[in-house]
Design an enzyme around this catalytic site. Structure first.
Site, short mmCIF file in Angstrom:
data_model
loop_
_atom_site.label_atom_id
_atom_site.label_comp_id
_atom_site.label_asym_id
_atom_site.label_seq_id
_atom_site.Cartn_x
_atom_site.Cartn_y
_atom_site.Cartn_z
N GLU A 138 0.82 -1.21 0.00
CA GLU A 138 0.00 0.00 0.00
C GLU A 138 0.85 1.26 0.00
OE1 GLU A 138 -2.82 -0.14 3.19
OE2 GLU A 138 -4.17 -1.47 2.10
N GLU A 184 -6.28 -7.00 -1.45
CA GLU A 184 -6.73 -6.86 -0.07
C GLU A 184 -8.02 -6.07 -0.04
OE1 GLU A 184 -3.82 -5.43 2.83
OE2 GLU A 184 -5.42 -4.29 3.82
#
Length: 456
Positions: free
Chosen positions: A282, A374
């Site tokens: 991320e 995710e």
């Protein structure tokens, strides 16, 4: 775990919401509708509908058809505003697809339920004009075999993840939590349950780099990752190796660690059919150009050992394609990573990220190969109440677009995003209703439906 700030949803496209109906142009003079039952299970089904305008351009459209059986009901639709009155169904185009030039097409779809037979509609109209078309059943897949047995080594074709038959597929699975904290959740019993009871296709292995992770013991964490790859392989699941960068958000901070790690795992696992590499979890607080620079230095390290495996690159704004930073997918489309067999990560948390995020994914999926590595059913903090409606809308969209996904998390962490109730991982039961929390029950129910992987 991401810490995203949600953008407020500004438009709604869910079943039964009709306020967003746009004015329509004159009726089309010709149209074609191709209706496909893409999957079916006890009492439920999913259908895709391709609408092709064969007449004059339209600036707004309404699709109409009747469900042939009184027991058939639409539950949730996507890429249109859906409504049902009795047996009559209407779908109205939304912002990104309501204008159809001559020859242009819109792909929409829905999930539904039935109580008796499930016959397919045979008559469709577009702006009141009868359409020609076809109705089809989903292509059959092999009755036996694990996901890896059936699909073999994967590759990217166009904007899709494709199997050894060069057919687009969708993988559905679960992500570990940080293996430095919840290693007791990943053992023979839990992975047997994931493969056999949950019928998952995919295990994402979340190896944090900081937060007491890889940087504290590179050799030890590399060994743990390889062990989980082997355990997934033995059960016929794909293994997604996640280099879980989070803080700091610039992946270039870990560039040398990434090169060392991926050189090792790629060399060790190059001959396996089940390995996918996720090189930056991320990215946050960093530009797309910096992420791209990182990717173009790490990917050649993987390719030197494993030239054919799929690689996934994180995107700006906690892998939101930049939406959480006020941007969108255009920066990636206009400046893609210079590599092949490449996909881009998208992450969401259903209670925080709703219509504007789904709109971006719907639009971006026609230009970029996306993989939801995710997502959570709760808020971006990993806590709070599960948002079942938003989660269902997301999963329906991903199913319709054949975008693969891994849910956060297959763990008994003390947070509502976890699949299991606290204490589960000290036992041997990873499937019964007694150990599943609300999120886990929803995901197990979704993941365990048949895959119907195409082979022809």
């Amino acid at each position: 775990m991401k810490r995203l700030l949600a953008l407020l949803a500004t438009c709604a496209t869910v079943l039964g919401l009709t306020a967003a109906i746009a004015p329509q142009a004159a009726a089309a003079t010709g149209c074609r509708v191709d209706y496909t039952v893409t999957s079916q299970w006890t009492g439920g089904f999913q259908a895709g509908v391709k609408i092709t305008n064969l007449g004059a351009p339209v600036t707004g459209w309404t699709l109409g058809f009747a469900l042939p059986d009184a027991g058939q009901k639409i539950a949730q639709g996507w890429n249109a505003t859906w409504s049902q009155s009795g047996s009559t169904v209407t779908a109205v185009g939304v912002d990104w697809n309501r204008a159809l030039a001559t020859g242009a097409a819109a792909d929409v779809g829905f999930t539904g339920s039935f109580t008796g037979a499930n016959p397919k509609p045979t008559a469709f109209t577009l702006n009141g004009v009868a359409c020609t078309g076809t109705t089809e059943e989903p292509p059959p897949g092999p009755a036996d075999g694990t996901p890896v047995d059936i699909n073999g080594p994967l590759h990217v074709c166009g904007v899709n993840l494709c199997n050894q038959y060069n057919r687009p597929i969708q993988l559905r699975g679960m992500s570990t939590h940080g293996i430095q904290w919840f290693s007791e959740c990943y053992n023979a019993a839990s992975l047997d349950a994931l493969a056999k009871d949950w019928k998952a296709d995919l295990l994402r292995i979340a190896m944090y780099v900081q937060e007491d992770g890889y940087e504290t013991d590179p050799a030890g964490f590399t060994s743990r990752v390889n062990s989980l790859v082997d355990m997934a392989e033995a059960r016929g699941m794909y293994a997604l190796i996640d280099f879980h960068t989070l803080t700091p958000g610039d992946p270039n901070f870990n560039l040398e660690r990434a090169k060392t790690f991926f050189a090792s795992v790629a060399a060790r696992n190059a001959d396996k059919k089940n390995v996918i590499y996720e090189i930056a979890n991320e990215p946050n607080g960093v530009s797309w150009s910096a992420i791209k620079n990182y990717a173009e230095q790490v990917i050649p390290v993987i390719r030197a050992a494993d030239p054919d495996a799929v690689v996934i690159v994180g995107t700006r704004g906690w892998s939101s394609l930049g939406v959480s930073d006020g941007s969108n997918e255009s920066e990636v489309v206009s400046n893609p990573v210079n590599a092949t067999n490449l996909m881009y990560a998208f992450h969401f948390y259903a209670a925080s990220h709703k219509d504007n995020y789904r709109t971006t994914v719907s639009r971006a999926a026609s230009q970029l190969p996306l993989f939801v590595t995710e997502f959570g059913t709760v808020s971006a903090t990993g806590g709070g109440a599960m948002d079942a409606a938003s989660t269902t809308a997301w999963l329906n969209l991903l199913d319709q677009l054949k975008i693969s996904y891994a849910n956060w998390t297959y763990s008994d962490a003390p947070e509502s995003s976890a699949a299991f109730r606290p204490g589960t991982c000290t036992g041997s039961d990873y499937s019964s209703s007694g150990v599943l929390n609300e999120s886990g029950a929803l995901l197990k129910n979704r993941i365990s439906t048949p895959d119907s992987f195409p082979t022809g």
